[in-house]
Design an enzyme around this catalytic site. Structure first.
Site, PDB file in Angstrom:
ATOM      1  N   MET A  15       0.781  -1.040  -0.014  1.00  0.00           N
ATOM      2  CA  MET A  15       0.099  -0.028  -0.138  1.00  0.00           C
ATOM      3  C   MET A  15       0.911   1.320  -0.084  1.00  0.00           C
ATOM      4  SD  MET A  15      -3.517  -0.895   2.221  1.00  0.00           S
ATOM      5  CE  MET A  15      -2.723  -0.658   3.522  1.00  0.00           C
ATOM      6  N   LEU A  63       6.566   3.008   1.285  1.00  0.00           N
ATOM      7  CA  LEU A  63       7.515   2.009   1.453  1.00  0.00           C
ATOM      8  C   LEU A  63       8.691   2.109   2.557  1.00  0.00           C
ATOM      9  CD1 LEU A  63       8.394   1.597  -2.310  1.00  0.00           C
ATOM     10  CD2 LEU A  63       6.541   0.336  -0.925  1.00  0.00           C
ATOM     11  N   GLU A 113      12.094  -0.353   4.522  1.00  0.00           N
ATOM     12  CA  GLU A 113      13.027  -1.357   4.456  1.00  0.00           C
ATOM     13  C   GLU A 113      12.391  -2.967   4.390  1.00  0.00           C
ATOM     14  OE1 GLU A 113      15.939  -1.029   3.313  1.00  0.00           O
ATOM     15  OE2 GLU A 113      16.543  -3.101   3.198  1.00  0.00           O
ATOM     16  N   HIS A 168       9.380  -3.458   3.018  1.00  0.00           N
ATOM     17  CA  HIS A 168       8.932  -3.876   1.676  1.00  0.00           C
ATOM     18  C   HIS A 168       9.995  -3.995   0.813  1.00  0.00           C
ATOM     19  CE1 HIS A 168       5.714  -0.886   3.150  1.00  0.00           C
ATOM     20  NE2 HIS A 168       5.069  -1.969   2.988  1.00  0.00           N
ATOM     21  N   GLN A 201     -10.281  -2.602   2.584  1.00  0.00           N
ATOM     22  CA  GLN A 201      -9.771  -3.244   3.589  1.00  0.00           C
ATOM     23  C   GLN A 201      -9.808  -2.631   4.850  1.00  0.00           C
ATOM     24  OE1 GLN A 201      -5.686  -4.384   1.599  1.00  0.00           O
ATOM     25  NE2 GLN A 201      -4.898  -3.971   3.758  1.00  0.00           N
ATOM     26  N   GLN A 237      -2.640 -12.508   7.290  1.00  0.00           N
ATOM     27  CA  GLN A 237      -2.868 -12.117   6.038  1.00  0.00           C
ATOM     28  C   GLN A 237      -2.066 -13.088   5.082  1.00  0.00           C
ATOM     29  OE1 GLN A 237      -2.598  -7.961   4.373  1.00  0.00           O
ATOM     30  NE2 GLN A 237      -0.665  -8.572   3.629  1.00  0.00           N
ATOM     31  N   VAL A 278      10.884  -7.823   9.289  1.00  0.00           N
ATOM     32  CA  VAL A 278      12.207  -6.694   9.342  1.00  0.00           C
ATOM     33  C   VAL A 278      12.075  -5.946  10.518  1.00  0.00           C
ATOM     34  CG1 VAL A 278      13.656  -5.189   8.193  1.00  0.00           C
ATOM     35  CG2 VAL A 278      12.526  -6.862   6.791  1.00  0.00           C
TER      36      VAL A 278
END
Ligand code: PAF
Length: 290
Positions: free
Chosen positions: A30, A33, A35, A37, A61, A153, A176
């Site tokens: 979405m 961004l 790290e 992603h 959502q 998810q 992360v």
């Protein structure tokens, strides 16, 4: 880096690449961004030939009281980060392109979508699975990479792919974290410095449960109590902390495959995190100042 906003153009690009024998990996996001992603992008590149990064804040959502309107959006910054990480194609449709009208048909997540995040956010997983199914039809990827931070998810996407026969391999990448343990999330941007400090209670609680389990405690109720003791700190409102099986079912005894899932509010911001007991928080990826 190609930048595409139209659905037919995206499909045509993907088909042309596949016709050349290239394996396509998609990283659905979405935007906003971080790290976390970008590590998904690295995995998609390692496992394929072309990387598509999708960037779409999916209204389906979000609940009516949730943060859709203020969800952080910064296309210029995201574009720069994606290009630096050598994304081949940035797919950034607008809402009208993705949903010409509000869809009447949605992917139903079934019972797994009713617990934990599904219980706290009614309709959330139907919204997620519907947009992921659409992305799979538009991009027609060979591979899709998701983060384990959104454990439920990822589990539901795997289930959808299996139950509805999508020809897409699902890869789930480790969480992360910043060096102090905070799991990366676009919603961390909402935290002020005090809340940022308080938010560390989530990863501390996961570590406390993990330590107790490594010390020989396998009773889920005892482990959950231990985690909640650590989670309950000023500024943090626990929502749930549970020791469950890898498919998020109750367990009688915790083992290496059991997962600790956690959700809490820090001020008004809702955060989630998890750890697979046998893997441990320390084995997640740590990055400095992400
Ligand atoms: O994890 C997310 O960012 C979203 O839920 C996803 C998978 C991109 C669907 O909108």
């Amino acid at each position: 880096m190609h930048e595409i906003t139209k659905l037919p153009e995206m499909r045509a690009w993907s088909r042309a690449e596949r016709a050349k024998g290239r394996r396509i990996g998609v990283v659905p996001t979405m935007g906003s961004l971080h790290e976390g992603h970008l590590r998904l992008v690295d995995r998609a590149r390692d496992r394929g030939d072309r990387v598509v990064l999708s960037l779409f804040v999916n209204p389906l959502q979000f609940g009516p009281q949730e943060d859709f309107a203020r969800y952080p959006r910064n296309l210029a910054r995201d574009r720069g980060l994606a290009a630096q990480r050598e994304v081949d194609c940035l797919f950034a449709p607008d809402t009208a392109a993705m949903y010409a009208a509000e869809p009447l048909v949605r992917v139903s997540p079934g019972p797994l979508g009713e617990t934990f995040e599904g219980a706290a956010r009614p309709g959330h997983f139907a919204g997620v699975l519907t947009v992921v199914a659409k992305l799979f039809h538009i991009v027609e990827p060979d591979l899709a990479v998701f983060g384990r931070k959104d454990y439920q998810q990822a589990l539901l996407v795997r289930q959808m792919v299996q139950d509805l026969d999508f020809p897409v391999e699902i890869d789930v990448a480790p969480t992360v974290r910043e060096l102090d343990g905070l799991a990366l999330s676009s919603r961390n941007a909402y935290l002020d410095p005090d809340q940022r400090r308080a938010a560390l209670a989530l990863s501390r609680a996961l570590r406390a449960v993990e330590q107790a389990w490594r010390g020989g405690e396998a009773n889920p109720a005892v482990l959950e109590r231990r985690g909640l003791e650590v989670l309950k700190t000023p500024g943090v409102t626990p929502e749930y902390l549970a020791v469950v099986s890898e498919t998020l079912q109750p367990v009688k005894q915790a083992d290496a495959r059991s997962v600790v899932v956690i959700a809490a509010r820090v001020g008004p911001t809702r955060l989630i995190d998890n750890v697979v007991l046998g893997e441990g928080v320390a084995n997640d990826v740590s990055v400095r100042g992400a």
